[in-house]
Design an enzyme around this catalytic site. Structure first.
Site, PDB file in Angstrom:
ATOM      1  N   CYS A   1       0.811  -1.224   0.000  1.00  0.00           N
ATOM      2  CA  CYS A   1       0.000   0.000   0.000  1.00  0.00           C
ATOM      3  C   CYS A   1       0.842   1.270   0.000  1.00  0.00           C
ATOM      4  O   CYS A   1       0.453   2.285  -0.591  1.00  0.00           O
ATOM      5  CB  CYS A   1      -0.977   0.004   1.170  1.00  0.00           C
ATOM      6  SG  CYS A   1      -0.191  -0.049   2.796  1.00  0.00           S
TER       7      CYS A   1
ATOM      8  N   HIS B   1      -2.171   1.398   7.230  1.00  0.00           N
ATOM      9  CA  HIS B   1      -2.544   1.259   5.823  1.00  0.00           C
ATOM     10  C   HIS B   1      -2.566   2.625   5.138  1.00  0.00           C
ATOM     11  O   HIS B   1      -3.240   3.547   5.591  1.00  0.00           O
ATOM     12  CB  HIS B   1      -3.917   0.589   5.698  1.00  0.00           C
ATOM     13  CG  HIS B   1      -4.381   0.416   4.281  1.00  0.00           C
ATOM     14  ND1 HIS B   1      -3.704  -0.363   3.371  1.00  0.00           N
ATOM     15  CD2 HIS B   1      -5.441   0.941   3.620  1.00  0.00           C
ATOM     16  CE1 HIS B   1      -4.342  -0.319   2.208  1.00  0.00           C
ATOM     17  NE2 HIS B   1      -5.386   0.473   2.328  1.00  0.00           N
TER      18      HIS B   1
END
Length: 789
Positions: free
Chosen positions: A437, A704
């Site tokens: 990510c 994230h």
């Protein structure tokens, strides 16, 4: 290999021969640029004369370029000598970066020099490898100048699956160099040939080798039978190796258990599938390996069609054990010596392999240790995680783009309505996989809707790093701008290259920070000029790619904006920008991924750098005249505006510091450019403001990364990107990237600071909370400066 002499031509006498060189770096001569990989020569007598006269230490050499035949003077330190035997093969490679790469790769070049007619090789045709036999080695064109060098090519007869893929029968422009079937012949340069180390070379130089079929009756990928604990079992040969004088087979048995359980069985204790007797073959359970093969086979035509669709970089699954699959990417396709079936070299997602790309001492591809497998191509299936069209769980129109092929044409960044139509939706953006990510969000932010760092895609790079640049441009940026989607395997390809180039061995698997990725690819690999040049208190200039904000906790800054944070940070560190950057990447004051100094930060859509520039003209913030002095203590004075550096003309400085609270301040003199020294308040025009515009924000809550990208000029023109927003399937599933519009951001940008401070993050609409509360990195651009960098 012997050099052919044309009948009737005189042999070159000593002194008439040439000494050849290759450029290892770009060199400009007048208005001409000679790129790295260009080749040149000088007469041997000239070379010997320079040695005799003690001129070898001169920093320049006067040479003749092989391409164009212009005579130039070049720095000696960027010239590397090449003997004539090697030079003829290098000259046949037209791409200069690739030519230099092959010069540096001594193994391939030496193999070319030793190549002989009748030798088996692998031929690279459109990134597919086919077997062939060398039928001719030498020149196929005449040199335009008698003193020039003719490139040497390989005349190859294609065999096996390569038959019919050639362009000749051994004839080139009316001259016959060898004979073969029609459309089975090719004339190829060195970079299209892969040499297979000979199994039985010159007997005088090599030890006699026993017949391979006798020594290794079992090949990687074969189904075999064997006894284990007095029980007959079956499995797949994953590796064949020798210890001392005994050969062993590493077998993945069909027994119950994890997929990475292997058995090392002596060669004389295993039997190949074709030799298994029905008497000893136990009944196959429905889930057994053989039953799985039957179930997967279907009709012969269907199986053949499925296998033909697999290519290098295809994502596949392989059955290693009863009911268990491993997944990976095909890195090599072709034929191994003395093995009939077409083989695939697969790089697995996990450490469940047995090699790093080598097979019996020969390297066919590169991957981390225990990630590689060689299997029959027919043992590979297209990765079922991406065959979602038939399941009806996802929109077929989006699933069909899962393969994200290379896009060689260059595409501009997406803006306004085009950005919305191409990027918005499910399976859009960059697909996340295995802790990617940080890279997905950074790449989407930097390249989807802006061209400010497109120099990374086109800047000439050295051959070892050109591959990284090509992956970035052709496998990620161009597909993103053209199709709106990049598959996970393309980003994984880049991550694997970064693992090889970088100091860290875990780029392909572990979670990183965006700045670590950006510093590695910009500085260590592509070598682009640092984005920022800073100076502190007259000291030596500092260069960097990202700027980390460091400030003490400011009580008056409850909900700061980016402009305020940058100004406070520059002031506390006594920093100035030496020049206006084309791209300004700013990291917020966070410690680790969890602690945030401010619960909310307001994005400044414009960043005013005028007062942060070194030796740039500045306005008195009171009267607007040319500023001559700056006061850092006034910057913190609550009587003045919260935002903006505090600089004065001489008159306003005396007046401001006549107040008893500011008499102890110590203003510093500013450098005023000569053309502004005589300027008065009545002069025009006003000093221009240097502003940068916000184009992206990377955010992280705890673990994230996501990103916000501005795709148009209006305050509502924001895209929100999450590379792992949804998921299809469980462990063997895949992530679904999603790009959504988020116009709600504009509503909060227009709120007064007090109202925004009172806003509860859980009550904020849509994804606005992520932008204001989780900002990690802001990205600004100067379109004016991007034209020059």
């Amino acid at each position: 290999m012997t050099t052919a002499v044309v009948p009737g031509s005189p042999l070159p006498s000593q002194g008439d021969r040439n000494v050849y060189y290759i450029l290892t770096d770009d060199f400009a001569y007048g208005s001409k640029l000679f790129p790295a990989g260009s080749m040149c020569f000088l007469k041997e007598r000239t070379y010997l004369h320079s040695i005799a006269c003690g001129m070898t230490s001169t920093p320049y050499m006067r040479v003749t370029m092989l391409e164009g035949h212009s005579i130039v003077t070049i720095e000696a330190e960027i010239l590397q000598p090449v003997n004539e035997e090697e030079a003829v093969f290098l000259l046949a490679i037209n791409t200069l970066n690739e030519r230099l790469n092959y010069f540096l790769d001594r193994c391939s070049l030496e193999a070319a020099v030793k190549a002989t007619v009748g030798q088996q090789v692998m031929v690279d045709l459109n990134q597919q490898l086919f077997t062939g036999t060398i039928r001719y080695v030498g020149k196929i064109t005449k040199s335009p100048l008698s003193s020039s060098l003719c490139p040497s090519y390989f005349g190859v007869e294609l065999q096996g699956d390569g038959e019919g893929r050639g362009h000749s029968d051994g004839t080139y422009i009316g001259s016959e160099y060898f004979k073969c079937k029609e459309n089975c012949g090719l004339f190829l340069p060195l970079n299209k040939i892969r040499f297979i180390p000979a199994l039985g070379g010159d007997p005088a130089r090599e030890e006699p080798k026993p017949d391979v079929d006798e020594v290794v009756p079992v090949k990687v990928g074969d189904t075999i039978g064997f006894y284990l604990d007095d029980v007959f079992r079956q499995g797949i040969a994953m590796d064949v190796y020798k210890e001392g004088t005994q050969w062993f087979v590493k077998v993945c048995p069909e027994e119950e258990g994890p997929t990475d359980v292997f058995r090392d069985i002596p060669m004389d204790s295993v039997v190949k599938e074709g030799l298994l007797s029905p008497v000893f073959e136990p009944d196959m359970a429905p889930g057994s390996l053989r039953q799985l093969k039957r179930e997967r086979s279907g009709s012969g035509e269907e199986l053949e069609s499925e296998k033909q669709s697999l290519d290098v970089n295809s994502m596949v699954q392989i059955t290693l054990d009863k009911g268990n699959l491993v997944s990976g990417i095909i890195r090599w396709l072709g034929y191994l010596p003395k093995i009939e079936p077409k083989m695939a070299g697969v790089e697995l997602d996990e450490e469940k392999g047995v090699t790093d790309g080598e097979w019996l001492g020969t390297r066919y591809f590169h991957c981390p240790s225990k990630r590689g497998l060689f299997v029959k191509l027919q043992s590979c299936q297209p990765d079922m995680r991406f065959q979602c069209v038939s399941s009806g769980l996802l929109d077929p129109s989006t699933c069909s783009r899962i393969d994200s092929p290379e896009v060689l044409a260059n595409f501009p960044p997406l803006r306004n309505g085009t950005a919305v139509s191409v990027l918005q939706g499910r399976m859009r953006g960059i697909q996340g996989h295995c802790n990617s990510c940080y890279m997905d969000a950074a790449l989407f932010s930097l390249f989807s809707c802006t061209s400010v760092l497109d120099s990374m895609l086109f800047k000439p790079s050295l051959p070892p790093d050109g591959h990284v640049q090509k992956i970035l441009r052709d496998e990620i940026v161009n597909p993103l701008r053209r199709n709106g989607f990049v598959a996970a395997n393309s980003v994984m390809h880049l991550r694997q290259q970064l693992t090889e180039k970088g100091q860290c061995s875990s780029f392909a698997t572990s979670e990183k920070d965006p700045e670590e990725f950006l510093n590695l690819i910009m500085h260590h690999i592509l070598g682009i000029e640092p984005l920022l040049k800073l100076q502190s208190g007259g000291q030596k200039e500092q260069e960097c790619y990202c700027y980390q904000i460091f400030i003490d906790k400011q009580e008056e800054l409850v909900v700061p904006n980016v402009q305020q944070l940058v100004e406070h940070s520059f002031l506390s560190s006594n920093l100035k920008l030496v020049e206006i950057p084309s791209c300004f990447i700013i990291q917020m004051p966070r410690f680790g991924k969890e602690y945030k100094m401010f619960s909310k930060i307001i994005p400044s859509l414009e960043l005013d750098l005028t007062d942060l520039l070194l030796d740039s003209p500045r306005e008195c913030f009171v009267c607007g005249d040319v500023a001559t002095q700056e006061c850092s203590e006034c910057f913190k004075d609550e009587m003045f505006a919260v935002t903006g550096m505090k600089q004065y003309c001489d008159s306003c400085c005396r007046q401001a510091h006549s107040h008893y609270r500011r008499k102890a301040h110590r203003p510093t003199k500013l450098h005023v450019p000569e053309e502004f020294q005589s300027r008065s308040l009545m002069d025009s025009p006003r000093i221009p403001r240097e502003r940068m515009e916000l184009f992206a924000v990377l955010c992280i809550e705890t673990s994230h990364y996501v990103s916000f990208v501005k795709y148009g000029p209006e305050k509502e023109n924001w895209l929100f990107f999450d590379s792992m927003a949804d998921r299809h399937g469980d462990e063997n599933g895949f992530n679904i990237p999603i790009v959504t519009l988020c116009p709600e951001v504009a509503k909060y940008l227009q709120l007064p600071v007090a109202a925004l401070a009172m806003e509860q993050s859980r009550d904020m609409e849509g994804v606005a909370k992520r932008l204001f509360c989780d900002a990690y990195m802001y990205m600004y651009q100067s379109k004016k400066m991007a034209l020059y960098k």
